[in-house]
Design a protein around this motif. Structure first.
Motif, short mmCIF file in Angstrom:
data_model
loop_
_atom_site.label_atom_id
_atom_site.label_comp_id
_atom_site.label_asym_id
_atom_site.label_seq_id
_atom_site.Cartn_x
_atom_site.Cartn_y
_atom_site.Cartn_z
N ASP A 97 0.81 -1.22 0.00
CA ASP A 97 0.00 0.00 0.00
C ASP A 97 0.84 1.27 0.00
N ALA A 98 2.16 1.15 -0.17
CA ALA A 98 3.01 2.34 -0.12
C ALA A 98 2.67 3.32 -1.24
N ASP A 99 2.46 2.81 -2.46
CA ASP A 99 2.14 3.69 -3.58
C ASP A 99 0.78 4.34 -3.40
N LEU A 100 -0.13 3.60 -2.83
CA LEU A 100 -1.48 4.13 -2.56
C LEU A 100 -1.39 5.31 -1.60
N LYS A 101 -0.62 5.15 -0.53
CA LYS A 101 -0.44 6.23 0.44
C LYS A 101 0.27 7.41 -0.21
N LEU A 102 1.29 7.13 -1.02
CA LEU A 102 2.03 8.18 -1.71
C LEU A 102 1.10 9.02 -2.58
N ALA A 103 0.29 8.35 -3.40
CA ALA A 103 -0.62 9.07 -4.30
C ALA A 103 -1.66 9.85 -3.51
N ALA A 151 -8.75 -18.01 -9.76
CA ALA A 151 -8.10 -17.60 -8.51
C ALA A 151 -7.58 -16.17 -8.63
N ASP A 152 -7.05 -15.82 -9.80
CA ASP A 152 -6.57 -14.45 -10.01
C ASP A 152 -7.70 -13.45 -9.89
N GLU A 153 -8.84 -13.77 -10.46
CA GLU A 153 -9.98 -12.85 -10.41
C GLU A 153 -10.50 -12.68 -8.99
N GLU A 154 -10.49 -13.76 -8.23
CA GLU A 154 -10.90 -13.67 -6.82
C GLU A 154 -9.91 -12.82 -6.03
N LYS A 155 -8.64 -13.00 -6.32
CA LYS A 155 -7.61 -12.19 -5.66
C LYS A 155 -7.76 -10.72 -6.02
N LEU A 156 -8.07 -10.45 -7.29
CA LEU A 156 -8.28 -9.07 -7.74
C LEU A 156 -9.45 -8.43 -7.02
N LYS A 157 -10.53 -9.17 -6.87
CA LYS A 157 -11.70 -8.64 -6.16
C LYS A 157 -11.36 -8.32 -4.71
N ALA A 158 -10.64 -9.23 -4.06
CA ALA A 158 -10.26 -9.01 -2.66
C ALA A 158 -9.33 -7.82 -2.52
N ARG A 159 -8.39 -7.69 -3.45
CA ARG A 159 -7.45 -6.56 -3.41
C ARG A 159 -8.18 -5.24 -3.62
N THR A 160 -9.15 -5.22 -4.52
CA THR A 160 -9.91 -4.00 -4.78
C THR A 160 -10.68 -3.59 -3.53
N GLU A 161 -11.27 -4.54 -2.85
CA GLU A 161 -12.00 -4.24 -1.61
C GLU A 161 -11.05 -3.72 -0.54
N ALA A 162 -9.85 -4.30 -0.47
CA ALA A 162 -8.86 -3.85 0.52
C ALA A 162 -8.38 -2.43 0.23
N VAL A 163 -8.19 -2.12 -1.05
CA VAL A 163 -7.78 -0.76 -1.44
C VAL A 163 -8.86 0.24 -1.06
N SER A 164 -10.10 -0.11 -1.32
CA SER A 164 -11.21 0.77 -0.97
C SER A 164 -11.25 1.04 0.52
N ALA A 165 -11.05 0.01 1.32
CA ALA A 165 -11.04 0.19 2.77
C ALA A 165 -9.85 1.02 3.22
N SER A 166 -8.71 0.84 2.55
CA SER A 166 -7.48 1.53 2.94
C SER A 166 -7.58 3.04 2.78
N ILE A 167 -8.28 3.49 1.75
CA ILE A 167 -8.33 4.95 1.49
C ILE A 167 -9.66 5.57 1.92
N ALA A 168 -10.52 4.77 2.54
CA ALA A 168 -11.85 5.29 2.92
C ALA A 168 -11.76 6.44 3.90
N SER A 169 -10.74 6.45 4.74
CA SER A 169 -10.64 7.49 5.77
C SER A 169 -9.91 8.75 5.29
N ARG A 170 -9.38 8.74 4.07
CA ARG A 170 -8.64 9.89 3.59
C ARG A 170 -9.61 11.01 3.21
N ALA A 171 -9.18 12.25 3.46
CA ALA A 171 -10.04 13.41 3.21
C ALA A 171 -9.90 13.89 1.77
#
Length: 278
Positions: free
Chosen positions: A16-22, A63-83
């Motif tokens: 998530d380092a790049d996500l935080k950076l952006a 399996a890749d598609e399931e992993k992609l879905k899970a990662r997308t949900e995790a990204v959404s949760a990670s940036i939900a608190s950003r203003a």
């Protein structure tokens, strides 16, 4: 500030380092964050064993598609608190067309940011950079590990060679250049002449930037047997530059890959944040 939408691409295996950076950059300049979560599809099996391994291949893709879905949900949760305002999309892309998928998404952004996670991501890195530079028409900001990223740099170095790509990069960076405390226009072994870099290399570009409010100094540097990339790296350190602005791929991609080049050198070992455009 010109950058109102910033795009970053994350993979299913990146952190998530790049996500935080952006997100930090978006907060810095009050921009919208667009995130593309990308997984690269395994190529289909071919040849006489295709029928035997096709079932395993289909299971791998599922399996890749399931992993992609899970990662997308995790990204959404990670940036939900950003203003900041955000949008998140995902794609399961074939390797051959992944760069075009990045380019299409980047049509709706002002800047693509590639941070340390992506720069260490192998094939995904190559596809994102190719898509940004050849399919988007937008600038790409590379941020290597250990560097400080900002869209309010105080000291900017511009690699200038009078080519179209350098002009495009300068055009995209104009707001940053105008706001910087110091801009160094760097020419390595410049050549004079009407069809080269003019009677006084760098003077026209410096005057152009000055009319946009930039505080410009022209540095003409000798190559002295080294590579242009090495000269630029050394000067960036000597002048404590916060960002390098340069055009990308003045030669064809094939020629750069075979013979090397300044762009390839900088992509492999960016010494500081680099704003690229072509």
């Amino acid at each position: 500030m010109a950058f109102k939408t910033i795009l970053t691409v994350v993979g299913t295996e990146t952190g998530d380092a790049d996500l935080k950076l952006a997100a930090d950059l978006c907060e810095e300049v009050n921009a919208h964050l667009s995130v593309l979560v990308m997984a690269l599809a395994a190529p289909p099996p071919i040849g006489e064993y295709a029928a035997v391994v096709s079932e395993a291949w289909l299971e791998e893709r599922q399996a890749d598609e399931e992993k992609l879905k899970a990662r997308t949900e995790a990204v959404s949760a990670s940036i939900a608190s950003r203003a900041i305002s955000t949008d998140i999309s995902s794609t399961y892309a074939e390797i051959a067309s992944a760069d075009e998928a990045v380019g299409r998404r980047a049509h709706y952004a002002d800047l693509i940011v590639a941070g340390p996670d992506l720069l260490a991501a192998g094939t995904l890195k190559e596809k994102v950079i190719e898509g940004a530079l050849f399919s988007s028409g937008k600038p790409l900001l590379l941020v290597p590990a250990g560097s400080t990223a900002t869209l309010n740099p105080k000291r900017i170095m511009v690699a200038w060679d009078s080519r179209f790509e350098a002009s495009r990069a300068v055009h995209e960076a104009r707001p940053l250049l105008a706001a910087a405390q110091e801009v160094r226009l760097v020419l390595v072994d410049p050549t004079t002449g009407e069809f080269q870099q003019g009677g006084e290399p760098g003077a026209d570009a410096a005057a152009y930037l000055a009319r946009h409010g930039a505080k410009v100094t022209v540095d003409r540097l000798p190559r002295e047997g080294g590579s242009v990339g090495d000269v630029l790296r050394r000067h960036a350190v000597d002048t404590t530059a916060d960002m390098l602005v340069m055009g990308a791929y003045g030669h064809s991609r094939l020629r750069e890959r075979i013979f090397g080049g300044v762009t390839r050198s900088m992509l492999e070992e960016p010494p500081l944040p680099i704003l690229l455009a072509r």
